[in-house]
Enzyme design. Structure first.
Site, PDB file in Angstrom:
ATOM      1  N   HIS A  17       0.847  -1.207   0.000  1.00 25.98           N
ATOM      2  CA  HIS A  17       0.000   0.000   0.000  1.00 25.98           C
ATOM      3  C   HIS A  17       0.880   1.254   0.000  1.00 25.98           C
ATOM      4  O   HIS A  17       0.622   2.208  -0.741  1.00 25.98           O
ATOM      5  CB  HIS A  17      -0.855   0.065   1.277  1.00 25.98           C
ATOM      6  CG  HIS A  17      -1.963  -0.936   1.363  1.00 25.98           C
ATOM      7  ND1 HIS A  17      -2.188  -1.707   2.492  1.00 25.98           N
ATOM      8  CD2 HIS A  17      -2.940  -1.276   0.486  1.00 25.98           C
ATOM      9  CE1 HIS A  17      -3.257  -2.462   2.292  1.00 25.98           C
ATOM     10  NE2 HIS A  17      -3.730  -2.236   1.089  1.00 25.98           N
ATOM     11  N   LYS A  41     -17.805  -5.936   8.568  1.00 24.05           N
ATOM     12  CA  LYS A  41     -16.514  -6.623   8.715  1.00 24.05           C
ATOM     13  C   LYS A  41     -15.823  -6.202  10.005  1.00 24.05           C
ATOM     14  O   LYS A  41     -15.595  -5.002  10.214  1.00 24.05           O
ATOM     15  CB  LYS A  41     -15.619  -6.266   7.530  1.00 24.05           C
ATOM     16  CG  LYS A  41     -15.231  -7.433   6.653  1.00 24.05           C
ATOM     17  CD  LYS A  41     -14.319  -6.912   5.580  1.00 24.05           C
ATOM     18  CE  LYS A  41     -13.635  -7.985   4.796  1.00 24.05           C
ATOM     19  NZ  LYS A  41     -12.799  -7.390   3.739  1.00 24.05           N
ATOM     20  N   ARG A  90      -1.859  -5.733  -7.799  1.00 25.25           N
ATOM     21  CA  ARG A  90      -0.768  -6.692  -7.562  1.00 25.25           C
ATOM     22  C   ARG A  90      -0.686  -7.734  -8.656  1.00 25.25           C
ATOM     23  O   ARG A  90       0.379  -8.242  -8.954  1.00 25.25           O
ATOM     24  CB  ARG A  90      -0.975  -7.400  -6.216  1.00 25.25           C
ATOM     25  CG  ARG A  90      -0.727  -6.538  -5.010  1.00 25.25           C
ATOM     26  CD  ARG A  90      -1.242  -7.163  -3.765  1.00 25.25           C
ATOM     27  NE  ARG A  90      -2.685  -7.370  -3.866  1.00 25.25           N
ATOM     28  CZ  ARG A  90      -3.437  -7.850  -2.900  1.00 25.25           C
ATOM     29  NH1 ARG A  90      -2.905  -8.205  -1.755  1.00 25.25           N
ATOM     30  NH2 ARG A  90      -4.738  -7.992  -3.076  1.00 25.25           N
ATOM     31  N   SER A 127      -3.140  -7.524   3.278  1.00 31.33           N
ATOM     32  CA  SER A 127      -3.388  -7.330   4.712  1.00 31.33           C
ATOM     33  C   SER A 127      -3.871  -8.622   5.339  1.00 31.33           C
ATOM     34  O   SER A 127      -3.441  -8.987   6.447  1.00 31.33           O
ATOM     35  CB  SER A 127      -4.445  -6.238   4.921  1.00 31.33           C
ATOM     36  OG  SER A 127      -4.041  -5.030   4.333  1.00 31.33           O
TER      37      SER A 127
END
Ligand code: PNS
Length: 158
Positions: A17, A41, A90, A127
């Site tokens: 990030h 979440k 990514r 993450s």
């Protein structure tokens, strides 16, 4: 270029990030890193903690500030008078996930999304994977900025 918004969950911020944020900071006169709240979440970090960590890790970057938002992302951009989202990619897996959102944001509000490739060394770093490895006792120091590493270590009781 003018301003852009870099949104995400950032639970927590990784070196991947940070690479994207640093690259964008050099190219946009103003960059807002916006922690988007997902009430469904339960993260490892509270929104306040995520914001605080990103602030610490981006303090060296002029033109970067950190904000938070709950709701539709295009509403955040409209409210703050931005028309550009920037996101890191990514791999083709990210591409598949990101393209429908980018198209939807364009349809909803004419918001364009710019994508920036992460460095290959961070291509496998997420993450969620970092949290899983850390919880199971693995060394995640290489993947996290130092303040985030210390915070993760504290969360997993190290
Ligand atoms: O870091 P993430 O979890 O990949 O970030 C995804 C995020 C938070 C940017 C995305 O889920 C989002 O924009 N959420 C806000 C709600 C919204 O606008 N949903 C419609 C997207 S087209």
């Amino acid at each position: 270029m003018t301003g852009a918004v870099c949104p995400g969950s950032f639970d927590p911020l990784t070196r991947g990030h940070l690479f994207v944020i640093e690259q964008c900071a050099q190219r946009f006169s103003e960059l807002v890193v916006t922690v988007v709240v997902n009430p469904a979440k339960q993260g490892m970090f509270t929104i306040d903690e995520r914001v605080e960590l990103i602030e610490q890790c981006t303090a060296h970057l002029p033109g970067v500030r950190v904000d938070r938002w709950e709701g539709l992302l295009v509403d955040y951009l409209a409210r703050n008078d931005y028309s550009t989202i920037v996101k890191g990619l990514r791999s083709s897996v990210d591409f598949e996930y990101e393209v429908p959102m980018a198209q939807m944001n364009r349809d909803l509000a004419g918001i364009e999304t710019f994508f920036l490739l992460t460095e290959p060394q961070w291509a496998h770093v997420s993450s969620s994977l970092v949290k899983e490895v850390a919880k199971l006792g693995g060394d995640v120091a290489p993947f996290l900025p130092e303040p985030v590493y210390s915070a993760v270590a504290a969360k997993v009781g190290r």
